[in-house]
Design a protein around this motif. Structure first.
Motif, PDB file in Angstrom:
ATOM      1  N   HIS A   1     -16.279  -3.665  14.324  1.00 14.31           N
ATOM      2  CA  HIS A   1     -15.505  -4.305  13.257  1.00 14.31           C
ATOM      3  C   HIS A   1     -15.805  -5.793  13.193  1.00 14.31           C
ATOM      4  CE1 HIS A   1     -13.373  -0.603  12.553  1.00 14.31           C
ATOM      5  NE2 HIS A   1     -13.123  -0.515  13.856  1.00 14.31           N
ATOM      6  N   LYS A   2     -15.501  -6.377  12.029  1.00 19.28           N
ATOM      7  CA  LYS A   2     -15.758  -7.800  11.801  1.00 19.28           C
ATOM      8  C   LYS A   2     -14.453  -8.526  11.515  1.00 19.28           C
ATOM      9  CE  LYS A   2     -20.368  -7.088   9.974  1.00 19.28           C
ATOM     10  NZ  LYS A   2     -20.627  -5.739   9.586  1.00 19.28           N
ATOM     11  N   ASP A   3     -14.450  -9.822  11.775  1.00 22.16           N
ATOM     12  CA  ASP A   3     -13.286 -10.664  11.495  1.00 22.16           C
ATOM     13  C   ASP A   3     -12.913 -10.554  10.015  1.00 22.16           C
ATOM     14  OD1 ASP A   3     -11.301 -12.598  12.184  1.00 22.16           O
ATOM     15  OD2 ASP A   3     -12.544 -14.155  11.284  1.00 22.16           O
ATOM     16  N   GLY A   4     -11.662 -10.229   9.731  1.00 22.65           N
ATOM     17  CA  GLY A   4     -11.178 -10.122   8.362  1.00 22.65           C
ATOM     18  C   GLY A   4     -11.350  -8.751   7.723  1.00 22.65           C
ATOM     19  N   GLU A   5     -11.957  -7.824   8.431  1.00 19.58           N
ATOM     20  CA  GLU A   5     -12.138  -6.469   7.905  1.00 19.58           C
ATOM     21  C   GLU A   5     -10.792  -5.745   7.905  1.00 19.58           C
ATOM     22  OE1 GLU A   5     -14.310  -2.330   9.365  1.00 19.58           O
ATOM     23  OE2 GLU A   5     -15.057  -4.240  10.140  1.00 19.58           O
ATOM     24  N   TRP A   6     -10.529  -4.981   6.845  1.00 20.00           N
ATOM     25  CA  TRP A   6      -9.293  -4.200   6.768  1.00 20.00           C
ATOM     26  C   TRP A   6      -9.225  -3.224   7.933  1.00 20.00           C
ATOM     27  CZ3 TRP A   6      -5.741  -5.747   3.456  1.00 20.00           C
ATOM     28  CH2 TRP A   6      -6.121  -6.410   2.290  1.00 20.00           C
ATOM     29  N   LYS A   7      -8.041  -3.087   8.538  1.00 31.04           N
ATOM     30  CA  LYS A   7      -7.829  -2.122   9.623  1.00 31.04           C
ATOM     31  C   LYS A   7      -7.231  -0.867   8.995  1.00 31.04           C
ATOM     32  CE  LYS A   7      -5.646  -1.697  14.208  1.00 31.04           C
ATOM     33  NZ  LYS A   7      -5.268  -0.309  14.139  1.00 31.04           N
ATOM     34  N   THR A   8      -7.942   0.235   9.073  1.00 29.93           N
ATOM     35  CA  THR A   8      -7.502   1.466   8.416  1.00 29.93           C
ATOM     36  C   THR A   8      -7.131   2.552   9.418  1.00 29.93           C
ATOM     37  OG1 THR A   8      -9.798   2.192   8.218  1.00 29.93           O
ATOM     38  CG2 THR A   8      -8.857   1.017   6.329  1.00 29.93           C
ATOM     39  N   THR A   9      -6.810   2.127  10.643  1.00 33.48           N
ATOM     40  CA  THR A   9      -6.373   3.072  11.668  1.00 33.48           C
ATOM     41  C   THR A   9      -4.917   2.781  12.018  1.00 33.48           C
ATOM     42  OG1 THR A   9      -7.192   1.589  13.398  1.00 33.48           O
ATOM     43  CG2 THR A   9      -8.706   3.305  12.621  1.00 33.48           C
ATOM     44  N   LYS A  10      -4.322   3.663  12.797  1.00 34.38           N
ATOM     45  CA  LYS A  10      -2.925   3.481  13.204  1.00 34.38           C
ATOM     46  C   LYS A  10      -2.758   2.182  13.974  1.00 34.38           C
ATOM     47  CE  LYS A  10      -1.653   8.294  13.172  1.00 34.38           C
ATOM     48  NZ  LYS A  10      -0.515   8.400  12.319  1.00 34.38           N
ATOM     49  N   PRO A  11      -1.585   1.599  13.975  1.00 30.60           N
ATOM     50  CA  PRO A  11      -0.331   2.124  13.422  1.00 30.60           C
ATOM     51  C   PRO A  11      -0.239   1.937  11.903  1.00 30.60           C
ATOM     52  CG  PRO A  11       0.076   0.014  14.481  1.00 30.60           C
ATOM     53  CD  PRO A  11      -1.372   0.349  14.725  1.00 30.60           C
ATOM     54  N   ASP A  12       0.602   2.767  11.283  1.00 26.28           N
ATOM     55  CA  ASP A  12       0.845   2.689   9.848  1.00 26.28           C
ATOM     56  C   ASP A  12       1.671   1.441   9.545  1.00 26.28           C
ATOM     57  OD1 ASP A  12      -0.340   5.163   9.893  1.00 26.28           O
ATOM     58  OD2 ASP A  12       1.514   6.274   9.488  1.00 26.28           O
ATOM     59  N   THR A  13       1.401   0.796   8.412  1.00 26.96           N
ATOM     60  CA  THR A  13       2.090  -0.447   8.078  1.00 26.96           C
ATOM     61  C   THR A  13       3.609  -0.260   7.939  1.00 26.96           C
ATOM     62  OG1 THR A  13       1.621  -0.103   5.728  1.00 26.96           O
ATOM     63  CG2 THR A  13       0.089  -1.504   6.961  1.00 26.96           C
TER      64      THR A  13
END
Length: 131
Positions: free
Chosen positions: A73-85
């Motif tokens: 992953h890169k700095d500022g990349e969206w996190k699309t794994t758990k935990p849920d928002t």
């Protein structure tokens, strides 16, 4: 408007992990050790930023959760794994209510919650009064 950055590794444990047991036919809800630790960590860090006066009207809560980078992953990349928002922000709002940010978290009439991978982990928080 209140805004601040909480420099910490955001907890991965959420309010959703509350447990229930049955004693004499009645449900008893409790927090497992991991959830208690996450709550304590948030209380410790958020306690430094409690406003002098509680919010008493409608507010917008903006949170940006910055998780430490793992893998490719890169700095500022969206996190699309758990935990849920939705689960992350529930524990945060409960802690903020307990600390006295507002009279009740039902005052949060607007929410924007985002999560990213970041070189500098933490939680960026903005509370804005709505009219």
């Amino acid at each position: 408007m209140t805004s601040f950055f909480v420099a910490m590794i955001p907890p991965q444990t959420t309010h959703q992990q509350t447990k229930v047991t049955v004693v004499k036919g009645k449900p008893i809800f409790y927090e497992p050790a991991e959830l208690k630790a996450a709550r304590s960590k948030l209380q410790s860090h958020l306690g430094k930023h409690v406003p002098e006066e509680k919010y008493t009207g409608a507010v917008r809560l903006v949170t940006k959760w910055l998780f430490p980078i793992t893998g490719n992953h890169k700095d500022g990349e969206w996190k699309t794994t758990k935990p849920d928002t939705d689960n992350m922000v529930k524990l945060l709002k409960d802690v903020m209510t307990d600390l006295g940010y507002w009279t009740d978290d039902c005052l949060v009439a607007s929410e924007i919650t985002e999560k990213f991978w970041a070189d500098r982990p933490g939680i960026y928080i903005v509370i804005e009064e709505l009219e």
